[in-house]
Design an enzyme around this catalytic site. Structure first.
Site, PDB file in Angstrom:
ATOM      1  N   HIS A  25       0.840  -1.210   0.000  1.00  0.00           N
ATOM      2  CA  HIS A  25       0.000   0.000   0.000  1.00  0.00           C
ATOM      3  C   HIS A  25       0.871   1.255   0.000  1.00  0.00           C
ATOM      4  CE1 HIS A  25      -3.136  -2.712   2.133  1.00  0.00           C
ATOM      5  NE2 HIS A  25      -3.542  -2.530   0.907  1.00  0.00           N
ATOM      6  N   LYS A  49     -18.528  -0.952  12.651  1.00  0.00           N
ATOM      7  CA  LYS A  49     -17.161  -1.112  13.164  1.00  0.00           C
ATOM      8  C   LYS A  49     -16.919  -0.199  14.375  1.00  0.00           C
ATOM      9  CE  LYS A  49     -12.708  -2.222  11.235  1.00  0.00           C
ATOM     10  NZ  LYS A  49     -12.725  -3.602  10.840  1.00  0.00           N
ATOM     11  N   ARG A  97      -2.244  -6.252  -8.310  1.00  0.00           N
ATOM     12  CA  ARG A  97      -1.125  -7.187  -8.176  1.00  0.00           C
ATOM     13  C   ARG A  97      -1.154  -8.296  -9.205  1.00  0.00           C
ATOM     14  NH1 ARG A  97      -2.917  -7.917  -2.104  1.00  0.00           N
ATOM     15  NH2 ARG A  97      -4.788  -7.416  -3.282  1.00  0.00           N
ATOM     16  N   SER A 134      -2.976  -7.738   2.874  1.00  0.00           N
ATOM     17  CA  SER A 134      -3.403  -7.579   4.267  1.00  0.00           C
ATOM     18  C   SER A 134      -3.870  -8.922   4.827  1.00  0.00           C
ATOM     19  CB  SER A 134      -4.543  -6.568   4.361  1.00  0.00           C
ATOM     20  OG  SER A 134      -4.120  -5.316   3.910  1.00  0.00           O
TER      21      SER A 134
HETATM   22  P1  ADP Z   1      -9.981  -3.394  -0.453  1.00  0.00           P
HETATM   23  O1  ADP Z   1     -10.599  -4.148   0.682  1.00  0.00           O
HETATM   24  O2  ADP Z   1     -10.748  -2.173  -0.864  1.00  0.00           O
HETATM   25  O3  ADP Z   1      -9.563  -4.217  -1.628  1.00  0.00           O
HETATM   26  P2  ADP Z   1      -7.232  -3.282   0.446  1.00  0.00           P
HETATM   27  O4  ADP Z   1      -6.816  -2.586   1.670  1.00  0.00           O
HETATM   28  O5  ADP Z   1      -7.110  -4.752   0.422  1.00  0.00           O
HETATM   29  O6  ADP Z   1      -8.697  -2.767   0.204  1.00  0.00           O
HETATM   30  O7  ADP Z   1      -6.438  -2.714  -0.801  1.00  0.00           O
HETATM   31  C1  ADP Z   1      -6.529  -1.387  -1.215  1.00  0.00           C
HETATM   32  C2  ADP Z   1      -5.925  -1.252  -2.605  1.00  0.00           C
HETATM   33  O8  ADP Z   1      -4.536  -1.559  -2.543  1.00  0.00           O
HETATM   34  C3  ADP Z   1      -6.530  -2.200  -3.651  1.00  0.00           C
HETATM   35  O9  ADP Z   1      -6.575  -1.543  -4.904  1.00  0.00           O
HETATM   36  C4  ADP Z   1      -5.526  -3.321  -3.709  1.00  0.00           C
HETATM   37  O10 ADP Z   1      -5.549  -3.975  -4.954  1.00  0.00           O
HETATM   38  C5  ADP Z   1      -4.233  -2.555  -3.502  1.00  0.00           C
HETATM   39  N1  ADP Z   1      -3.169  -3.368  -2.953  1.00  0.00           N
HETATM   40  C6  ADP Z   1      -3.203  -4.197  -1.903  1.00  0.00           C
HETATM   41  N2  ADP Z   1      -2.016  -4.785  -1.695  1.00  0.00           N
HETATM   42  C7  ADP Z   1      -1.185  -4.306  -2.657  1.00  0.00           C
HETATM   43  C8  ADP Z   1       0.188  -4.544  -3.004  1.00  0.00           C
HETATM   44  N3  ADP Z   1       0.929  -5.406  -2.329  1.00  0.00           N
HETATM   45  N4  ADP Z   1       0.695  -3.872  -4.069  1.00  0.00           N
HETATM   46  C9  ADP Z   1      -0.081  -3.027  -4.768  1.00  0.00           C
HETATM   47  N5  ADP Z   1      -1.379  -2.772  -4.516  1.00  0.00           N
HETATM   48  C10 ADP Z   1      -1.925  -3.400  -3.460  1.00  0.00           C
END
Ligand code: ADP
Length: 152
Positions: A25, A49, A97, A134
């Protein structure tokens, strides 16, 4: 919600659950700042939440960007496009990704543009972070593993 001025700077909202916020992120935020004047990291929370849980998510993200005034950390519980409009954002920033992410992100981008006219800017993850998620961090943590290498 933090009051945020809507000036002429080009702003992107980077929405997500960020539970937790990972090095993947952070990489998207820093690269997004090459395109936008400021990036608002917006933690989407559903109304049920607990505030303490939201604070737990926000705290490390704020700490990570405490010296960077171009990054704002906020939470929201509306539709993402409504939040993006309320802060005067030009675009939604997201990361991809894999092919798996791609289909979901394309659909979201399409719906969000239809709803609001706001475009989504997608950055491909840096290869070294492509396996970081995550959910992986949460799972490793639940087995007592040290996850610090995945966190900023
Ligand atoms: P959501 O629940 O909205 O998908 P996330 O917190 O999982 O939220 O992810 C937010 C954004 O960050 C999404 O667009 C996801 O694809 C991107 N993302 C998550 N991990 C990575 C990573 N390792 N590299 C690049 N982008 C990522």
């Amino acid at each position: 919600m933090t009051p945020i001025s809507t000036n002429k700077a080009r702003t992107a909202v980077f929405p997500g659950s960020f539970n937790p916020f990972t090095i993947g992120h952070k990489d998207i935020v820093l690269r997004g700042l090459k395109i936008f004047d400021r990036v608002i990291i917006a933690v989407g929370v559903n109304r049920d939440k607990a505030e303490a849980d939201v604070a737990e998510i926000l705290k490390p993200i704020r700490a990570c960007f405490k010296d960077n005034p171009d990054v704002i950390v906020d939470s929201y519980s509306t539709l993402t496009v409504d939040y993006a409009k309320s802060v005067g954002a030009e675009a939604i920033l997201r990361g991809v990704r894999s092919v798996k992410d791609f289909e979901y992100e394309r659909d979201m981008a399409d719906i969000n543009r239809q709803l609001s006219g706001i475009e989504t800017v997608i950055l491909f993850s840096s290869p070294e972070y492509a396996a970081v998620s995550s959910s992986l961090v949460r799972e490793l943590k639940s087995y007592g593993k040290d996850v610090s290498r995945f966190l900023p």
